[in-house]
Scaffold this active site. Sequence first.
Site, PDB file in Angstrom:
ATOM      1  N   GLY A  30      -0.708 -35.190   3.639  1.00  0.00           N
ATOM      2  CA  GLY A  30      -1.591 -34.327   4.421  1.00  0.00           C
ATOM      3  C   GLY A  30      -2.898 -35.001   4.801  1.00  0.00           C
ATOM      4  O   GLY A  30      -3.569 -34.589   5.739  1.00  0.00           O
ATOM      5  N   HIS A  53       3.799 -29.065   0.816  1.00  0.00           N
ATOM      6  CA  HIS A  53       2.667 -28.290   0.289  1.00  0.00           C
ATOM      7  C   HIS A  53       3.191 -27.017  -0.380  1.00  0.00           C
ATOM      8  O   HIS A  53       3.922 -26.238   0.220  1.00  0.00           O
ATOM      9  CB  HIS A  53       1.726 -27.885   1.433  1.00  0.00           C
ATOM     10  N   SER A  87      -5.037 -50.779  19.958  1.00  0.00           N
ATOM     11  CA  SER A  87      -3.588 -50.918  19.994  1.00  0.00           C
ATOM     12  C   SER A  87      -3.060 -51.073  21.414  1.00  0.00           C
ATOM     13  O   SER A  87      -1.982 -51.650  21.616  1.00  0.00           O
ATOM     14  CB  SER A  87      -2.926 -49.683  19.366  1.00  0.00           C
ATOM     15  N   VAL A 132       1.237 -39.058  11.637  1.00  0.00           N
ATOM     16  CA  VAL A 132       1.802 -37.923  12.369  1.00  0.00           C
ATOM     17  C   VAL A 132       2.440 -38.406  13.669  1.00  0.00           C
ATOM     18  O   VAL A 132       3.505 -37.931  14.075  1.00  0.00           O
ATOM     19  CB  VAL A 132       0.729 -36.837  12.626  1.00  0.00           C
ATOM     20  N   THR A 143       0.388 -44.272  16.694  1.00  0.00           N
ATOM     21  CA  THR A 143       0.552 -45.233  15.601  1.00  0.00           C
ATOM     22  C   THR A 143       0.280 -44.647  14.215  1.00  0.00           C
ATOM     23  O   THR A 143       0.687 -45.222  13.223  1.00  0.00           O
ATOM     24  CB  THR A 143      -0.387 -46.442  15.813  1.00  0.00           C
ATOM     25  N   CYS A 187      -1.782 -27.705   7.918  1.00  0.00           N
ATOM     26  CA  CYS A 187      -0.482 -27.788   7.250  1.00  0.00           C
ATOM     27  C   CYS A 187      -0.355 -26.848   6.057  1.00  0.00           C
ATOM     28  O   CYS A 187       0.754 -26.542   5.615  1.00  0.00           O
ATOM     29  CB  CYS A 187      -0.173 -29.224   6.855  1.00  0.00           C
TER      30      CYS A 187
END
Lengths: 350, 350, 350, 350
Positions: free
Chosen positions: B181, B243, B41, B16, B13, B150
Amino acid sequence: MSEKIPVAVLGATGSVGQRFISLLDNHPWFEVVALAASDRSAGKPYTEACRWVLTDPMPAWAAEMVIVQPTPGQVEAKIVFSALPSGQAKDIEPAFARAGAAVCSNASAYRDEPDVPILFPEVTPELIHVIKDQRQKRGWSGSITTNSNCTSTGLSVALKPLKDAFGLKKVFVVSMQAVSGAGYPGVSSLDITDNVIPYIGGEEEKVEWEPRKILGELVNGEIKPADFLISAQTNRVHVTDGHMVCVNLELERKASPEEAIEVLRNYQAPQAARDLPSAPNPVIIVRDEPDRPQPRLDRSTGRGMATVVGRVRPDIILDLRFVVLSHNTIRGAAGGSLFNAELQVKENLL
Amino acid sequence: MSEKIPVAVLGATGSVGQRFISLLDNHPWFEVVALAASDRSAGKPYTEACRWVLTDPMPAWAAEMVIVQPTPGQVEAKIVFSALPSGQAKDIEPAFARAGAAVCSNASAYRDEPDVPILFPEVTPELIHVIKDQRQKRGWSGSITTNSNCTSTGLSVALKPLKDAFGLKKVFVVSMQAVSGAGYPGVSSLDITDNVIPYIGGEEEKVEWEPRKILGELVNGEIKPADFLISAQTNRVHVTDGHMVCVNLELERKASPEEAIEVLRNYQAPQAARDLPSAPNPVIIVRDEPDRPQPRLDRSTGRGMATVVGRVRPDIILDLRFVVLSHNTIRGAAGGSLFNAELQVKENLL
Amino acid sequence: MSEKIPVAVLGATGSVGQRFISLLDNHPWFEVVALAASDRSAGKPYTEACRWVLTDPMPAWAAEMVIVQPTPGQVEAKIVFSALPSGQAKDIEPAFARAGAAVCSNASAYRDEPDVPILFPEVTPELIHVIKDQRQKRGWSGSITTNSNCTSTGLSVALKPLKDAFGLKKVFVVSMQAVSGAGYPGVSSLDITDNVIPYIGGEEEKVEWEPRKILGELVNGEIKPADFLISAQTNRVHVTDGHMVCVNLELERKASPEEAIEVLRNYQAPQAARDLPSAPNPVIIVRDEPDRPQPRLDRSTGRGMATVVGRVRPDIILDLRFVVLSHNTIRGAAGGSLFNAELQVKENLL
Amino acid sequence: MSEKIPVAVLGATGSVGQRFISLLDNHPWFEVVALAASDRSAGKPYTEACRWVLTDPMPAWAAEMVIVQPTPGQVEAKIVFSALPSGQAKDIEPAFARAGAAVCSNASAYRDEPDVPILFPEVTPELIHVIKDQRQKRGWSGSITTNSNCTSTGLSVALKPLKDAFGLKKVFVVSMQAVSGAGYPGVSSLDITDNVIPYIGGEEEKVEWEPRKILGELVNGEIKPADFLISAQTNRVHVTDGHMVCVNLELERKASPEEAIEVLRNYQAPQAARDLPSAPNPVIIVRDEPDRPQPRLDRSTGRGMATVVGRVRPDIILDLRFVVLSHNTIRGAAGGSLFNAELQVKENLL
């Protein structure tokens, strides 16, 4: 008012010109007697010719002034603040210097000349005395003094106490610069929204050279730059005001972050610059929080004249790293020129 | 559809997790059979439990799936994509590995383990074979493979051809990172509007270590990191995705910008990674314009899987400097994990 | 390729011109044979003359085309897409119409003429036939067809089914418009960051008039505007693409939100417009979530050609209120002109 | 300091709580004797418990204060400023009122009660006297006074002189609201960057009701709302501070824009409110420029306490339209409560 020193602003309608006017409002020593701008604006009241972009309101005295042409015949002032584009500055600034005015300039046109100081009263006020050589050499009764590129500003101030205490060898710089550095209208909203632009024309060259001249010394009538090295990468980010710089440093003598913080915090401006109306006090603020300085929260520190340093910590490769913030249109532009003019008054150099 | 490999998403959820679902929509090899998330959830249809934040719409098949708990008993899948927070990943990921699943993880929980690869198929696909040792040592029938932080992503990819051609000694890195991020809701608009935050907790340590492991080699069943040095300063800027990293580089053998550009441009992924569905081709794009890459214009290059390099130029102090951009939630997160899973399929390591 | 219809783009270097080129890439019916722009650009390859600002890359075929002057002698095309500024459009568009081209224009220069349609194929395709009268009256073998101001776009589409079902009396409109509506460089980042500008020159007058003409009827060779009233307040907000409009509505016959949603959702474009390459299908999307549409999430619905409506609810004073979103540089500009050209092809009006 | 009135702030660590502390710094009448917040913060020094988000620095006196629990036993103050969430306010505010404190609240918990005023000293100071009835009816020795929802603020002030001069019948309102209205961390940067959110839960109902109560009259110990109608659509835009509202107005007696501007400009606060420390003077500023007010340029007018009106012009359907701006966290929140407390001091109602 009659005993104040008469001053003028050249390029008065642009964003730096506006900042001059805002900072000169109620200045204890200076009184604005002329606002000058290009042909198109000349003859109009300032309030008509200018699209005012500052959040502080336009001073009432400025609104009514009629704009004149930027020539010595039109402008009778002892001090002339220049917010002209470099192209125009090239010819206009010497004309005023020749006519006897102390030109305090934001333009880069004369910054590279060895007899023209890039002046920072809080770190190297002694460099102002090069204008004596400048006058002699050029046959001027006035002078040209410059302030630096807005990205070199905070960097140069922060480097001074570290250079004094530990010596500087190598300086790596990556900047994150505000859009106001490009003037108005400057950067299009379509270019900077949700974006970073990793390039600002001519900026890196200036940042790699100017701090060395600012921290240089006066030798035989010329300014000899300090001999450390700077490597700069400059970026535009989505911030209105306030230039941030990330710095990695190699020193001549090792220093711990604690030692560096101590010399930064204890730094005092040389006596000549201490009590000037625009002098920041303290000159440098060191923040202890891990996430400061930030442009929005810290750019107005010391009415925009202070240099704010944070995140002083050891570097895994060199000696130290830190972040430095300076208000690019106040300390880095109009406020810097005012400070330079005030030093000349104090040193009886008008 | 029945011949596709059954896969699951843990932490489905979050932002990512959503990106995993979006990238797995119509994947040629994989079919999602389970979406798992925390207790709160579990039991709800995905469309109810999830506040979808991507601009691509939620796939219809995902909307109707009922969320299950992230335990091996609830999730029957050969490959498990983990978008769990590190705290949860610590226990849940090994449980799946023990139960026989190939866990492809975004979490940092196991990145530091010498027998767990931080895998980049386009640069060091051979490191995947450490999972044979991992299985033996830990008694797992499955495995854990990670992708990097990342910010390390684009940097590691860009460094590989330069390391191969010229050798790396020292790398200075200053990042300007996107708000995505930090996940969702992540960074408050009040913190980042008109601002830069010069600090991201734990990030610099990761960026200084992970690229060395990514570019390391497999020695005696463990990954031995490459032995260059990285110094990192990380900043959050007002960008949604993408980034940017400014890099200064000292090489073992001198190289001109032209030579560097040539090896970057000619770089080919190792054979094993070339034809995978998520493989970018080319792996690296070098832009010639002085002001590129830019996050908004270039982050989606190669469907967000390519690494974009620009401003390759000599460094005044070291050898080279450049700017590198990578999509942090695609190549730097969910897309990277998919790529890692595809490599394992190709190498018959499931 | 040889059987495609030859088309040209006037004003090809600006932001709307770029959008034309992007949308014409791989168009099934049209082939670009000429790119025209002002004197300064003429003679240069497109890639040199143009600062490309779209996130989709410049098509390779466009990059190499040499820009020509916007005159019929230089441009041999059956259809001419005009992204010219209104001042230039005034003279250049009729020159092409006289020379036989079907001019599909974004400019406002001829929108007010009763024999020039503001054409929306998905709502009133029948108005295209006014160009027969236009030709006769003006002695042209070609024609001029316009699309509306970008703020009138979504509004007009959303009003059509409500007008048909319930009749319109009064429409209150407050817009929140994207910066791309002002072209490039357009709105300065200093003006719109952390800000709203409650004024767009000439916009309110257009929004109060154009939807009435768009929803008008063809009477005696002229377009007679529909007779409801619109009051518009227009604002610029910090969004790159996508104009939002808040609407309050008084109807001739009362309708509940449920009835309104039903007619909006069931709306079908007239037969003539249904299968055109640029036709959105569905024409109108109604979102049920309380907080949609949003520009960033919904502007690309239907490849930017759909109209997205949300928050349909009763009005405490009048009958209904709702929010409508439309992509201002696709449906509201270049995409709209393409759609208009396609209708003319289908109706054999070239 | 000893003769100042002791005051306390409840909910002191949140963004409105911070604004209270900032505005109370050096207040001529009030001295802060207690800062209270929830269990988690109680016992800690303020500087530790609070993530300060204002650009003005945290006052030194506040930094050292130890936070107490928000109960009358812990807080000895004559005036209690409440920045509590509505849920907590429900129980805590009456406890203080019962204990004798004048509670000046930002919460909506009691706004709907007919014996609790939504107080605006510059327009209807007489409504404060309802607290006499409130005390009697509820058996309190103190009282609860509220200020309005931050969107109702500027609207209510601007409507007052128009209601007095011309009478109000119908008011259409579309708001463009700042993110600070949602508190901190509030709106995620991922939600609002490059976006508008056309929904704020519960807001429209408040804006349709509160101005009518604010402009109501005291009848038989209760406030009877004014009887015009308001229809509101509320939107969140990417602005940090300052709520803009577009208004369309039907009056009882016709008025030209010039007449409306005159009554707005000449508006004087009732005598009771004129000389209070937080009173704006003038109450309403009318800007003549076509593109003002703008949040970034005008929100701080009158130290954030003034109401700024612009674009007063005829409405094509009703009578008038205009735009109004008010600082949502100063006039619309903490500043409004201070103003209310000052009025109570002046009227001897403590």
